[in-house]
Motif scaffolding. Structure first.
Motif, PDB file in Angstrom:
ATOM      1  N   SER A   1      42.535  37.906  45.298  1.00  0.00           N
ATOM      2  CA  SER A   1      40.963  37.478  44.786  1.00  0.00           C
ATOM      3  C   SER A   1      40.114  38.769  44.527  1.00  0.00           C
ATOM      4  O   SER A   1      39.400  38.918  43.678  1.00  0.00           O
ATOM      5  CB  SER A   1      40.345  36.258  45.483  1.00  0.00           C
TER       6      SER A   1
ATOM      7  N   SER B   1      41.386  40.627  41.821  1.00  0.00           N
ATOM      8  CA  SER B   1      40.893  40.069  40.589  1.00  0.00           C
ATOM      9  C   SER B   1      39.537  40.686  40.295  1.00  0.00           C
ATOM     10  O   SER B   1      39.267  41.032  39.022  1.00  0.00           O
ATOM     11  CB  SER B   1      40.939  38.640  40.650  1.00  0.00           C
ATOM     12  N   GLU B   2      38.574  40.766  41.437  1.00  0.00           N
ATOM     13  CA  GLU B   2      37.285  41.037  41.162  1.00  0.00           C
ATOM     14  C   GLU B   2      37.380  42.495  40.611  1.00  0.00           C
ATOM     15  O   GLU B   2      36.406  42.941  39.586  1.00  0.00           O
ATOM     16  CB  GLU B   2      36.609  41.237  42.393  1.00  0.00           C
TER      17      GLU B   2
ATOM     18  N   GLN C   1      45.227  42.648  31.597  1.00  0.00           N
ATOM     19  CA  GLN C   1      46.029  41.583  31.506  1.00  0.00           C
ATOM     20  C   GLN C   1      47.222  42.278  31.053  1.00  0.00           C
ATOM     21  O   GLN C   1      48.489  41.993  31.173  1.00  0.00           O
ATOM     22  CB  GLN C   1      45.530  40.327  30.828  1.00  0.00           C
TER      23      GLN C   1
ATOM     24  N   ALA D   1      42.128  48.000  42.802  1.00  0.00           N
ATOM     25  CA  ALA D   1      43.111  46.770  42.383  1.00  0.00           C
ATOM     26  C   ALA D   1      44.528  46.641  42.986  1.00  0.00           C
ATOM     27  O   ALA D   1      45.057  45.938  43.422  1.00  0.00           O
ATOM     28  CB  ALA D   1      42.873  46.334  40.943  1.00  0.00           C
TER      29      ALA D   1
ATOM     30  N   GLU E   1      46.279  44.642  45.633  1.00  0.00           N
ATOM     31  CA  GLU E   1      47.586  43.980  45.336  1.00  0.00           C
ATOM     32  C   GLU E   1      48.501  44.245  46.301  1.00  0.00           C
ATOM     33  O   GLU E   1      49.413  43.441  46.761  1.00  0.00           O
ATOM     34  CB  GLU E   1      47.982  44.095  43.969  1.00  0.00           C
TER      35      GLU E   1
END
Length: 447
Positions: free
Chosen positions: A74, A77-78, A96, A156, A160
């Motif tokens: 999460s 994702s931010e 994406q 990110a 991850e």
């Protein structure tokens, strides 16, 4: 040892023995059951504020695969959303699309968009500055969107990576693949702006197994390049090893970063047979016309340092080695497991393919290098902290003393891999490798 620390180690060990760590995390959170240097490890790589990351750690209450990967995903994702906003202003692709393995991304175009802020990636070093992007935007407002996008993508990929730590379970492996893809895209897209070439390679090493790695070479090299094989630790990734090394891209050395057998992309359990895997990787490097087969070195971190030491003893094509945070003998004893979190013990078992604690003890004991130190005749630099909480610092001392041309850099009041002195040993390691791989006149030039 202060009693609170001793009490914590006893609790962690008791939970590991009784396999009740997961139940305990619902009450105490995951923080007590993570390695001591866990927060430093990820904040140094991603440039996240340490207090922010520790607060996020305190909010995590389970190691269960779905909970862990979703919770940490999460935060990734931010940052992906932040990157999307900046990329849209630049006319770039969505995150994406970047993360879609079936989509084609124009890496040259992406690199051109992010190149004005390339220093945020290229010069981050071993301890990334949490304020680097903010300072860059203040100094270069015309390139603020590129800086925001690049900084967010880096963070990110680190989140991850954390969502994928320490691997093996389905949710974690999906997060790892996303982290790897972001790393590969960024370093490949920005390679021209950094003055290097970066290639993603896969090396067959038997049956259907492969070693995945990234090869970085100087873009303007006119002759075969001396190259260093770099390998990560027990649950590290290519990104964790490569991103800090980008700051040394002008060293005159090539770099091939791979993951250790038994981790993430290479799933065959680690064993004595893994020695042949590293030899096949060296075969691959020696066969590349761009690489000087007579000037190869190896550098490993944590359990990867075990392999840099072991290969230094058996591989005649290596001319120099660096072992940082090495495990060779004492670290494999039963006493070393006291205070070690259950999640790391289970990772050891998965990595070595052990089916029981007794089997794990046998497999670790079989890996001992205590009788191989004198076989290491090439120069080897051994780095560690004197207060290593994950491996016995005596292994570092014994290795450096036992090797024919060993050199020890043991930092007082520091922990595993001497993370508190990363800037110092990074420079020392680079100079050591240059000294033994480059011609004397070239190596004398300060990096």
């Amino acid at each position: 040892m202060p009693m609170p620390e001793m009490a914590k180690r006893v609790m962690v060990t008791a939970c590991a023995i009784t396999r009740t760590t997961e139940r305990a995390t619902h009450r105490f959170g995951v923080t007590p059951f993570l390695p001591k240097l866990h927060a430093d490890r990820f904040t140094h790589l991603g440039g996240m504020p340490e207090d922010q990351f520790r607060l996020q750690m305190a909010g995590c209450r389970s190691f269960e695969d779905t909970h862990w990967s979703t919770y940490w995903g999460s935060f990734a994702s931010e940052y992906l959303a932040r990157a999307d906003e900046a990329l849209a202003k630049l006319g770039g692709p969505s995150t994406q699309r970047l993360l879609d393995p079936t989509a084609t991304t124009d890496l040259r175009a992406l690199g051109d968009l992010l190149a004005p802020a390339v220093t945020l990636l290229a010069d981050r070093g071993t301890v990334a500055d949490p304020l680097a992007a903010q300072r860059f935007c203040a100094q270069h407002p015309e390139s603020a969107d590129a800086a925001v996008a690049l900084d967010a993508l880096i963070k990110a990929l680190v989140y991850e990576f954390h969502a994928g730590w320490p691997g093996w379970s389905p949710g974690r492996l999906r997060a790892y693949e996303r982290s790897y893809r972001l790393c590969e895209i960024l370093v490949t897209a920005l390679a021209p702006a950094m003055g290097v070439t970066v290639e993603a390679v896969e090396i067959p090493v038997g049956n259907s197994d492969r070693v995945r790695g990234l090869l970085m070479l100087p873009a303007t090299a006119a002759a075969p390049v001396p190259t260093v094989l770099v390998t990560n630790g027990l649950e590290g990734t290519i990104a964790e090893a490569l991103l800090p090394l980008l700051a040394q891209r002008d060293s005159g050395l090539g770099t091939f970063v791979m993951e250790m057998p038994g981790t993430y992309s290479y799933r065959e359990p680690m064993s004595d047979a893994s020695q042949a895997v590293y030899s096949k990787v060296i075969d691959f490097l020696a066969a590349d016309a761009r690489i000087d087969a007579d000037r190869l070195g190896m550098m490993g971190f944590s359990f990867g340092a075990y392999w840099s030491a072991r290969m230094a003893a058996v591989e005649p094509r290596l001319k120099v080695a660096v072992a940082n945070g090495v495990l060779t003998d004492h670290s494999f004893g039963g006493s070393s497991s006291i205070g070690k979190p259950e999640i790391l013990i289970s990772t050891f078992r998965q990595t070595l393919g052990a089916n029981s604690p007794l089997d794990l003890s046998r497999k670790l004991a079989n890996l001992s290098l205590a009788d191989r130190y004198r076989d290491i005749e090439i120069p080897i630099l051994v780095v560690n902290g004197a207060n290593d909480s994950l491996a016995s610092p005596q292994d570092s001392i014994d290795l450096a003393a036992g090797a024919v041309r060993g050199q020890l850099a043991l930092y007082a009041d520091d922990d595993h891999c001497a993370m508190g002195h990363a800037v110092l040993w990074e420079e020392l390691s680079t100079q050591f490798l240059r000294q033994h791989l480059l011609p004397a006149a070239t190596a004398a030039v300060t990096v």
